[in-house]
Design a protein around this motif. Sequence first.
Motif, PDB file in Angstrom:
ATOM      1  N   ASP A   1     -72.880 104.032  49.621  1.00  0.00           N
ATOM      2  CA  ASP A   1     -72.037 104.019  48.415  1.00  0.00           C
ATOM      3  C   ASP A   1     -70.920 105.064  48.527  1.00  0.00           C
ATOM      4  N   ILE A   2     -69.737 104.676  48.103  1.00  0.00           N
ATOM      5  CA  ILE A   2     -68.621 105.636  48.097  1.00  0.00           C
ATOM      6  C   ILE A   2     -68.792 106.551  46.895  1.00  0.00           C
ATOM      7  N   LEU A   3     -68.753 107.857  47.137  1.00  0.00           N
ATOM      8  CA  LEU A   3     -68.900 108.810  46.030  1.00  0.00           C
ATOM      9  C   LEU A   3     -67.554 109.413  45.638  1.00  0.00           C
TER      10      LEU A   3
ATOM     11  N   HIS B   1     -73.527  83.621  41.505  1.00  0.00           N
ATOM     12  CA  HIS B   1     -72.303  84.082  40.834  1.00  0.00           C
ATOM     13  C   HIS B   1     -71.589  85.116  41.689  1.00  0.00           C
ATOM     14  N   GLY B   2     -70.287  85.208  41.501  1.00  0.00           N
ATOM     15  CA  GLY B   2     -69.485  86.190  42.233  1.00  0.00           C
ATOM     16  C   GLY B   2     -68.374  86.693  41.330  1.00  0.00           C
ATOM     17  N   LEU B   3     -67.906  87.907  41.616  1.00  0.00           N
ATOM     18  CA  LEU B   3     -66.854  88.523  40.795  1.00  0.00           C
ATOM     19  C   LEU B   3     -65.535  88.511  41.565  1.00  0.00           C
TER      20      LEU B   3
ATOM     21  N   LYS C   1     -65.597  86.407  36.743  1.00  0.00           N
ATOM     22  CA  LYS C   1     -66.883  85.884  37.233  1.00  0.00           C
ATOM     23  C   LYS C   1     -66.838  84.356  37.391  1.00  0.00           C
ATOM     24  N   GLY C   2     -67.376  83.888  38.478  1.00  0.00           N
ATOM     25  CA  GLY C   2     -67.483  82.449  38.708  1.00  0.00           C
ATOM     26  C   GLY C   2     -68.885  82.124  39.171  1.00  0.00           C
ATOM     27  N   TYR C   3     -69.259  80.866  39.012  1.00  0.00           N
ATOM     28  CA  TYR C   3     -70.600  80.427  39.404  1.00  0.00           C
ATOM     29  C   TYR C   3     -70.486  79.270  40.397  1.00  0.00           C
ATOM     30  N   SER C   4     -71.488  79.157  41.245  1.00  0.00           N
ATOM     31  CA  SER C   4     -71.562  77.935  42.046  1.00  0.00           C
ATOM     32  C   SER C   4     -73.001  77.429  42.088  1.00  0.00           C
TER      33      SER C   4
ATOM     34  N   CYS D   1     -60.957  97.981  50.425  1.00  0.00           N
ATOM     35  CA  CYS D   1     -61.135  96.525  50.281  1.00  0.00           C
ATOM     36  C   CYS D   1     -62.365  96.276  49.418  1.00  0.00           C
ATOM     37  N   GLY D   2     -62.421  96.950  48.289  1.00  0.00           N
ATOM     38  CA  GLY D   2     -63.631  96.951  47.467  1.00  0.00           C
ATOM     39  C   GLY D   2     -63.698  95.855  46.429  1.00  0.00           C
ATOM     40  N   GLY D   3     -62.909  94.791  46.563  1.00  0.00           N
ATOM     41  CA  GLY D   3     -62.967  93.671  45.615  1.00  0.00           C
ATOM     42  C   GLY D   3     -62.810  94.165  44.182  1.00  0.00           C
ATOM     43  N   SER D   4     -63.637  93.636  43.295  1.00  0.00           N
ATOM     44  CA  SER D   4     -63.527  93.950  41.867  1.00  0.00           C
ATOM     45  C   SER D   4     -63.768  95.429  41.559  1.00  0.00           C
TER      46      SER D   4
ATOM     47  N   MET E   1     -58.744  84.001  43.052  1.00  0.00           N
ATOM     48  CA  MET E   1     -59.365  82.728  43.460  1.00  0.00           C
ATOM     49  C   MET E   1     -59.015  82.341  44.892  1.00  0.00           C
ATOM     50  N   MET E   2     -58.284  83.212  45.602  1.00  0.00           N
ATOM     51  CA  MET E   2     -57.778  82.795  46.916  1.00  0.00           C
ATOM     52  C   MET E   2     -58.207  83.730  48.039  1.00  0.00           C
ATOM     53  N   GLY E   3     -59.242  84.543  47.783  1.00  0.00           N
ATOM     54  CA  GLY E   3     -59.588  85.581  48.756  1.00  0.00           C
ATOM     55  C   GLY E   3     -60.094  85.043  50.074  1.00  0.00           C
ATOM     56  N   LEU E   4     -60.836  83.937  50.007  1.00  0.00           N
ATOM     57  CA  LEU E   4     -61.305  83.364  51.269  1.00  0.00           C
ATOM     58  C   LEU E   4     -60.101  82.810  52.027  1.00  0.00           C
TER      59      LEU E   4
ATOM     60  N   GLY F   1     -70.719  82.966  48.420  1.00  0.00           N
ATOM     61  CA  GLY F   1     -71.152  81.754  47.712  1.00  0.00           C
ATOM     62  C   GLY F   1     -70.000  81.009  47.069  1.00  0.00           C
ATOM     63  N   ASN F   2     -68.780  81.292  47.503  1.00  0.00           N
ATOM     64  CA  ASN F   2     -67.604  80.659  46.881  1.00  0.00           C
ATOM     65  C   ASN F   2     -67.451  79.204  47.348  1.00  0.00           C
ATOM     66  N   ALA F   3     -66.351  78.578  46.927  1.00  0.00           N
ATOM     67  CA  ALA F   3     -66.197  77.145  47.178  1.00  0.00           C
ATOM     68  C   ALA F   3     -65.643  76.823  48.575  1.00  0.00           C
TER      69      ALA F   3
ATOM     70  N   GLY G   1     -67.229  95.318  52.706  1.00  0.00           N
ATOM     71  CA  GLY G   1     -67.541  94.352  53.772  1.00  0.00           C
ATOM     72  C   GLY G   1     -67.505  92.924  53.268  1.00  0.00           C
ATOM     73  N   GLY G   2     -66.606  92.626  52.302  1.00  0.00           N
ATOM     74  CA  GLY G   2     -66.361  91.235  51.905  1.00  0.00           C
ATOM     75  C   GLY G   2     -65.401  90.596  52.903  1.00  0.00           C
ATOM     76  N   VAL G   3     -64.922  89.402  52.572  1.00  0.00           N
ATOM     77  CA  VAL G   3     -64.078  88.673  53.531  1.00  0.00           C
ATOM     78  C   VAL G   3     -62.795  89.440  53.844  1.00  0.00           C
TER      79      VAL G   3
HETATM   80  C1  LIG Z   1     -67.135  80.457  42.145  1.00  0.00           C
HETATM   81  C2  LIG Z   1     -66.099  80.979  43.103  1.00  0.00           C
HETATM   82  C3  LIG Z   1     -65.430  80.090  43.931  1.00  0.00           C
HETATM   83  C4  LIG Z   1     -64.432  80.556  44.791  1.00  0.00           C
HETATM   84  N1  LIG Z   1     -63.859  79.675  45.654  1.00  0.00           N
HETATM   85  C5  LIG Z   1     -62.894  80.109  46.504  1.00  0.00           C
HETATM   86  C6  LIG Z   1     -62.292  79.210  47.409  1.00  0.00           C
HETATM   87  O1  LIG Z   1     -62.641  78.032  47.484  1.00  0.00           O
HETATM   88  N2  LIG Z   1     -61.292  79.679  48.216  1.00  0.00           N
HETATM   89  C7  LIG Z   1     -60.872  80.975  48.150  1.00  0.00           C
HETATM   90  O2  LIG Z   1     -59.934  81.319  48.861  1.00  0.00           O
HETATM   91  N3  LIG Z   1     -61.465  81.874  47.336  1.00  0.00           N
HETATM   92  C8  LIG Z   1     -62.465  81.468  46.508  1.00  0.00           C
HETATM   93  N4  LIG Z   1     -63.059  82.353  45.651  1.00  0.00           N
HETATM   94  C9  LIG Z   1     -62.564  83.740  45.619  1.00  0.00           C
HETATM   95  C10 LIG Z   1     -63.107  84.571  46.767  1.00  0.00           C
HETATM   96  O3  LIG Z   1     -64.496  84.397  46.850  1.00  0.00           O
HETATM   97  C11 LIG Z   1     -62.748  86.053  46.532  1.00  0.00           C
HETATM   98  O4  LIG Z   1     -61.362  86.187  46.319  1.00  0.00           O
HETATM   99  C12 LIG Z   1     -63.122  86.906  47.741  1.00  0.00           C
HETATM  100  O5  LIG Z   1     -64.472  86.723  48.078  1.00  0.00           O
HETATM  101  C13 LIG Z   1     -62.853  88.380  47.457  1.00  0.00           C
HETATM  102  O6  LIG Z   1     -63.180  89.078  48.635  1.00  0.00           O
HETATM  103  P1  LIG Z   1     -63.142  90.664  48.718  1.00  0.00           P
HETATM  104  O7  LIG Z   1     -63.492  91.030  50.093  1.00  0.00           O
HETATM  105  O8  LIG Z   1     -61.856  91.151  48.143  1.00  0.00           O
HETATM  106  O9  LIG Z   1     -64.239  91.144  47.664  1.00  0.00           O
HETATM  107  P2  LIG Z   1     -65.839  91.137  47.782  1.00  0.00           P
HETATM  108  O10 LIG Z   1     -66.328  89.962  48.528  1.00  0.00           O
HETATM  109  O11 LIG Z   1     -66.343  91.360  46.397  1.00  0.00           O
HETATM  110  O12 LIG Z   1     -66.138  92.406  48.673  1.00  0.00           O
HETATM  111  C14 LIG Z   1     -66.000  93.721  48.172  1.00  0.00           C
HETATM  112  C15 LIG Z   1     -67.038  94.571  48.846  1.00  0.00           C
HETATM  113  O13 LIG Z   1     -66.828  95.934  48.436  1.00  0.00           O
HETATM  114  C16 LIG Z   1     -68.101  96.547  48.330  1.00  0.00           C
HETATM  115  N5  LIG Z   1     -68.032  97.720  47.440  1.00  0.00           N
HETATM  116  C17 LIG Z   1     -67.666  97.737  46.149  1.00  0.00           C
HETATM  117  N6  LIG Z   1     -67.774  98.989  45.648  1.00  0.00           N
HETATM  118  C18 LIG Z   1     -68.216  99.769  46.646  1.00  0.00           C
HETATM  119  C19 LIG Z   1     -68.539 101.162  46.738  1.00  0.00           C
HETATM  120  N7  LIG Z   1     -68.417 102.002  45.689  1.00  0.00           N
HETATM  121  N8  LIG Z   1     -68.982 101.636  47.919  1.00  0.00           N
HETATM  122  C20 LIG Z   1     -69.110 100.799  48.982  1.00  0.00           C
HETATM  123  N9  LIG Z   1     -68.825  99.487  48.947  1.00  0.00           N
HETATM  124  C21 LIG Z   1     -68.382  98.972  47.797  1.00  0.00           C
HETATM  125  C22 LIG Z   1     -68.970  95.440  47.731  1.00  0.00           C
HETATM  126  O14 LIG Z   1     -70.342  95.687  47.963  1.00  0.00           O
HETATM  127  C23 LIG Z   1     -68.451  94.200  48.424  1.00  0.00           C
HETATM  128  O15 LIG Z   1     -69.217  93.866  49.570  1.00  0.00           O
HETATM  129  C24 LIG Z   1     -64.089  81.939  44.805  1.00  0.00           C
HETATM  130  C25 LIG Z   1     -64.785  82.833  43.996  1.00  0.00           C
HETATM  131  C26 LIG Z   1     -65.777  82.382  43.152  1.00  0.00           C
HETATM  132  C27 LIG Z   1     -66.514  83.355  42.290  1.00  0.00           C
END
Ligand SMILES: Cc1cc2nc3c(=O)[nH]c(=O)nc-3n(C[C@H](O)[C@H](O)[C@H](O)COP(=O)(O)OP(=O)(O)OC[C@H]3O[C@@H](n4cnc5c(N)ncnc54)[C@H](O)[C@@H]3O)c2cc1C
Length: 428
Positions: free
Chosen positions: A230-232, A360-362, A281-284, A259-262, A390-393, A52-54, A18-20
């Motif tokens: 949690d996905i098992l 912080h975010g991964l 990992k990044g910080y804001s 869409c599980g990000g990292s 760095m471009m997920g948003l 918490g990204n930029a 449920g990320g972006v």
């Molecule tokens: C400091 C910082 C600044 C940034 N600035 C920008 C910016 O200005 N512009 C931009 O475009 N991007 C920016 N980014 C990058 C952007 O934030 C990421 O690319 C984006 O948030 C990734 O989204 P996502 O949905 O792929 O991952 P996430 O937001 O990490 O979502 C993944 C989701 O999967 C869920 N998940 C993981 N494992 C499981 C499991 N086993 N079971 C169930 N759920 C699970 C997690 O709980 C999470 O909610 C920045 C990042 C950082 C750290």
Amino acid sequence: METMRAPFASKTIVIVGGGVIGLSTAYYASLRGHQVTVVDRNERDHLGCSFGNAGMVVPSHFVPLAAPGMVARGLKWMWNPESPFYIKPRLSWDLLSWGLRFCRASTSAHVQRCAPLLRDLHLESRECFEELSGLAGDSFGFEKRGLLMLCKTWHTLEEEAKTADEAALLGIPAKVLSAKETAQLDPNVRMDIAGSVYFPKDCHLTPLRFMQALHRLLEASGVHFEWSTDILAWRKKQNRIQALETSRGDFVADEYVLCGGSWSQAMAAQLGLNLPMQAGKGYSLTLPNPRQLPSICSILTEARLAATPMGNTLRFGGTMEISGLNEDVDPARVRGIVKSVPQYFPEFSTEDFQGIAPWHGLRPCSPDGMPYVGRFGQFKNLSTATGHAMMGLSLGPVTGKLMAQILSDEPAMIDLSLVNPDRYASWI
Ligand SMILES: Cc1cc2nc3c(=O)[nH]c(=O)nc-3n(C[C@H](O)[C@H](O)[C@H](O)COP(=O)(O)OP(=O)(O)OC[C@H]3O[C@@H](n4cnc5c(N)ncnc54)[C@H](O)[C@@H]3O)c2cc1C
């Protein structure tokens, strides 16, 4: 405006994450009449990477992370604990193979191949943000004011001017500005710089408010959420996923989207799929009452630090720390951010950051700096959208739109061969 409803069969879709990226996919899939469930192991309001990204929407970012010079720069920065880029040395096959692939991808030919696609994706996404901002009643502070690449040194300004030339060739407007011209563009803030490059098409927004707006739009369109789930494991039969086994029971659907990000790599690996990824990992740090509030977002180029006005607050975000999937906060990296700010904005001091808790975010980083978007060849009903680094948003909405097309068995509006999730399949 995207209002089309299914001329094709409506499907049940389970989205993991449920990320972006997950929410954007859910939004555009539900617009097409599909019945969507989003499953996430966290609570709805946990502040993960997408919150918490930029907050920058960046057509200016047409160069992928894997680019010439990055390896040398990374090696140089490795020895400085406060530098903006760091790879923690550790014995890990995943890290080693990711690093080798990163080195192999860091060529000008790769950049030239990827740049037009990244341009098209960012520009299309920018239009989606405009539309979403209208639908959400301007609730997430979407500002179309451009972005400044602030350069401390003449050398960096010259380098950035070359990027501006490349941008112009791609049809992305960019203007090299002197320090005086930059000050005229944003008179609210005193800057100590040699000059800047201005990208007028870039935008900024408040990510937490954007995510909240997406939640509201999704709830209104009937998308179902399963938080704290949690996905098992995946249950599969031949070339189809049959069910998703979770901590709160099984979910059965026509389509499954990862869409599980990292954490996507580990979930794909459960199915024997290779999706190389490192968490960056990044910080804001967000100042609630900044001494000065710029009106335009900027990147402090040498420091690799983003500065974004969000309402009356000012957020500084940066650092790319490849140190594994952990939530540890490295105070030296945070110090590096704090120390960089007064070098560009001399009205600010390191004391301004006292008592400000770092977020912080991964970032999910693929080795070639390009996301993974599309179906896996091995399974007819499994696809992914992840690895946006760095471009997920910025790429969130367009990714959602593309995924909705894929899930509806329509041809994607943009050629997606460079983001094929199977591109590392044979390297297991
Ligand atoms: C400091 C910082 C600044 C940034 N600035 C920008 C910016 O200005 N512009 C931009 O475009 N991007 C920016 N980014 C990058 C952007 O934030 C990421 O690319 C984006 O948030 C990734 O989204 P996502 O949905 O792929 O991952 P996430 O937001 O990490 O979502 C993944 C989701 O999967 C869920 N998940 C993981 N494992 C499981 C499991 N086993 N079971 C169930 N759920 C699970 C997690 O709980 C999470 O909610 C920045 C990042 C950082 C750290």
